[in-house]
Scaffold this active site. Structure first.
Site, PDB file in Angstrom:
ATOM      1  N   ASP A   1       0.826  -1.214   0.000  1.00  0.00           N
ATOM      2  CA  ASP A   1       0.000   0.000   0.000  1.00  0.00           C
ATOM      3  C   ASP A   1       0.859   1.262   0.000  1.00  0.00           C
ATOM      4  O   ASP A   1       1.996   1.257   0.477  1.00  0.00           O
ATOM      5  CB  ASP A   1      -0.914  -0.020   1.235  1.00  0.00           C
ATOM      6  CG  ASP A   1      -2.095   0.931   1.097  1.00  0.00           C
ATOM      7  OD1 ASP A   1      -2.367   1.380  -0.031  1.00  0.00           O
ATOM      8  OD2 ASP A   1      -2.735   1.234   2.121  1.00  0.00           O
TER       9      ASP A   1
ATOM     10  N   ASN B   1     -10.987  -2.461  -5.712  1.00  0.00           N
ATOM     11  CA  ASN B   1     -10.180  -1.472  -6.433  1.00  0.00           C
ATOM     12  C   ASN B   1     -10.778  -1.061  -7.790  1.00  0.00           C
ATOM     13  O   ASN B   1     -10.344  -0.088  -8.400  1.00  0.00           O
ATOM     14  CB  ASN B   1      -8.729  -1.953  -6.622  1.00  0.00           C
ATOM     15  CG  ASN B   1      -7.901  -1.924  -5.344  1.00  0.00           C
ATOM     16  OD1 ASN B   1      -7.028  -2.759  -5.127  1.00  0.00           O
ATOM     17  ND2 ASN B   1      -8.171  -0.942  -4.476  1.00  0.00           N
TER      18      ASN B   1
HETATM   19  C1  IPE Z   1      -5.546  -2.713  -0.324  1.00  0.00           C
HETATM   20  O1  IPE Z   1      -5.182  -1.375  -0.472  1.00  0.00           O
HETATM   21  C2  IPE Z   1      -5.492  -3.422  -1.643  1.00  0.00           C
HETATM   22  C3  IPE Z   1      -4.175  -3.609  -2.220  1.00  0.00           C
HETATM   23  C4  IPE Z   1      -3.033  -3.318  -1.662  1.00  0.00           C
HETATM   24  C5  IPE Z   1      -4.161  -4.232  -3.521  1.00  0.00           C
HETATM   25  P1  IPE Z   1      -6.255  -0.218  -0.654  1.00  0.00           P
HETATM   26  O2  IPE Z   1      -5.501   1.029  -0.774  1.00  0.00           O
HETATM   27  O3  IPE Z   1      -7.192  -0.570  -1.748  1.00  0.00           O
HETATM   28  O4  IPE Z   1      -7.062  -0.320   0.730  1.00  0.00           O
HETATM   29  P2  IPE Z   1      -7.906   0.776   1.495  1.00  0.00           P
HETATM   30  O5  IPE Z   1      -8.886   1.354   0.523  1.00  0.00           O
HETATM   31  O6  IPE Z   1      -6.947   1.798   1.987  1.00  0.00           O
HETATM   32  O7  IPE Z   1      -8.540   0.019   2.621  1.00  0.00           O
HETATM   33  C1  IPE Z   2      -1.446   0.259  -3.366  1.00  0.00           C
HETATM   34  O1  IPE Z   2      -1.242   1.623  -3.401  1.00  0.00           O
HETATM   35  C2  IPE Z   2      -1.694  -0.337  -4.738  1.00  0.00           C
HETATM   36  C3  IPE Z   2      -3.088  -0.751  -4.977  1.00  0.00           C
HETATM   37  C4  IPE Z   2      -4.074  -0.742  -4.118  1.00  0.00           C
HETATM   38  C5  IPE Z   2      -3.395  -1.207  -6.309  1.00  0.00           C
HETATM   39  P1  IPE Z   2      -2.455   2.640  -3.430  1.00  0.00           P
HETATM   40  O2  IPE Z   2      -2.790   2.928  -4.838  1.00  0.00           O
HETATM   41  O3  IPE Z   2      -3.575   2.168  -2.589  1.00  0.00           O
HETATM   42  O4  IPE Z   2      -1.769   3.915  -2.777  1.00  0.00           O
HETATM   43  P2  IPE Z   2      -2.416   4.916  -1.748  1.00  0.00           P
HETATM   44  O5  IPE Z   2      -2.901   4.071  -0.584  1.00  0.00           O
HETATM   45  O6  IPE Z   2      -3.544   5.586  -2.442  1.00  0.00           O
HETATM   46  O7  IPE Z   2      -1.321   5.832  -1.370  1.00  0.00           O
HETATM   47 MG    MG Z   3      -4.065   2.398  -0.638  1.00  0.00          MG
END
Ligand code: IPE
Ligand code: IPE
Ligand code: MG
Length: 265
Positions: free
Chosen positions: A35, A83
């Site tokens: 994340d 997502n």
């Molecule tokens: C969790 O991260 C999913 C992945 C790392 C693929 P998100 O960024 O989607 O989770 P939330 O929305 O912060 O809970």
């Molecule tokens: C994790 O990084 C990757 C996926 C969930 C695909 P994020 O895209 O969630 O990054 P933040 O949490 O918005 O910084």
């Molecule tokens: Mg995230």
């Protein structure tokens, strides 16, 4: 000890450092919620997708290092069933990533004897993503080293619902008496069911970016997992932080509901 965190623009208590002991047991199955890609990019005034691109480099680095340390299964949460709610442009980019990643990285994975697996609702991925995933699994299927398991279009609640539907169908067609349904039967129907039973549940779950939540990841399988949270964004996660997470794990006392005998360490 206080350390300056540029992304938060303030001094914060530094996470405790433990020393990594390669001679102590390394968790056989590590799962990572990767994340913070978006915030990593935004901090640099770059588009969010630049963070996803950089995050792919971290995947390569961490795969190689985990394999070197003797990890048997590395599960990486790459795209959740939730997502899809993101802007189309970002989703499109994320669906193209596996194509680029496997194109470039499969030869190295073969050299490292790493076997690729992808778990998730693959049938809902765009055709080009599905093809890349199938090809990578096919090209590495003879490898006998670490299993690199991507959770792609994965969601644990959906996974449990699917497992229950499959079990219900077996009962309905008289293949499975209701009394024989137990934890093992359910575990066999989850997406980690392809793994040998002793490797299905991660011993250590890592989440980067400072968030401390599960976000629909491996709900059943983490019943007794140890957790490691770091403020580092995924593109900044590195070999040293992986070792630190394992070092922290090595300090933990895993009791599984039991008690220690007197004098037991
Ligand atoms: C969790 O991260 C999913 C992945 C790392 C693929 P998100 O960024 O989607 O989770 P939330 O929305 O912060 O809970
Ligand atoms: C994790 O990084 C990757 C996926 C969930 C695909 P994020 O895209 O969630 O990054 P933040 O949490 O918005 O910084
Ligand atoms: Mg995230």
């Amino acid at each position: 000890m206080l350390r300056f965190f540029p992304e938060k623009k303030k001094y914060l208590e530094e996470e405790k450092l433990h020393e990594f002991h390669p001679e102590l047991p390394v968790p056989e199955h590590i799962a990572i919620i990767m994340d913070g890609n978006g915030r990593w990019a935004q901090n640099r005034r770059l588009p969010r997708v630049a963070g996803h691109k950089e995050g792919m480099e971290t995947v390569k680095k961490i795969t190689k290092h985990a394999s070197k340390l003797g990890v048997k299964v590395l599960t990486l949460y790459a795209f959740s069933t939730e997502n899809w709610k993101r802007p189309t442009e970002e989703v499109d980019f994320l669906m193209q990533l596996p194509v680029d990643f496997f194109d470039k990285f499969v030869p190295e994975l073969i050299k490292e004897n790493v076997k690729v697996h992808v778990m998730g609702y693959k049938e809902h991925l765009p055709a080009h993503t599905q093809k890349a995933v199938e090809r990578a699994m096919e090209q590495t299927k003879m490898n006998t080293g670490m299993i690199l398991n991507f959770a792609l279009n994965y969601g644990s609640r959906a996974e449990i619902v699917t497992a229950v539907q499959e079990i219900a169908n077996e009962v309905k067609s008289n293949q499975l008496p209701v009394e024989t349904i137990d934890e093992e039967v359910l575990a066999n129907h989850l997406m980690t069911g392809f793994l040998p039973p002793q490797l299905r549940d991660p011993a250590l779950v890592i989440r980067t970016s400072g968030e401390e939540r599960i976000s629909n990841f491996l709900l059943w399988q983490i019943a007794y997992a140890e957790f490691f949270f770091t403020r580092a964004f995924w593109p900044d996660f590195d070999e040293k932080l992986l070792e630190e997470s394992i070092a922290t794990y090595q300090q933990r006392d895993r009791r599984f509901g039991s008690v220690k005998e007197e004098g037991e360490k």
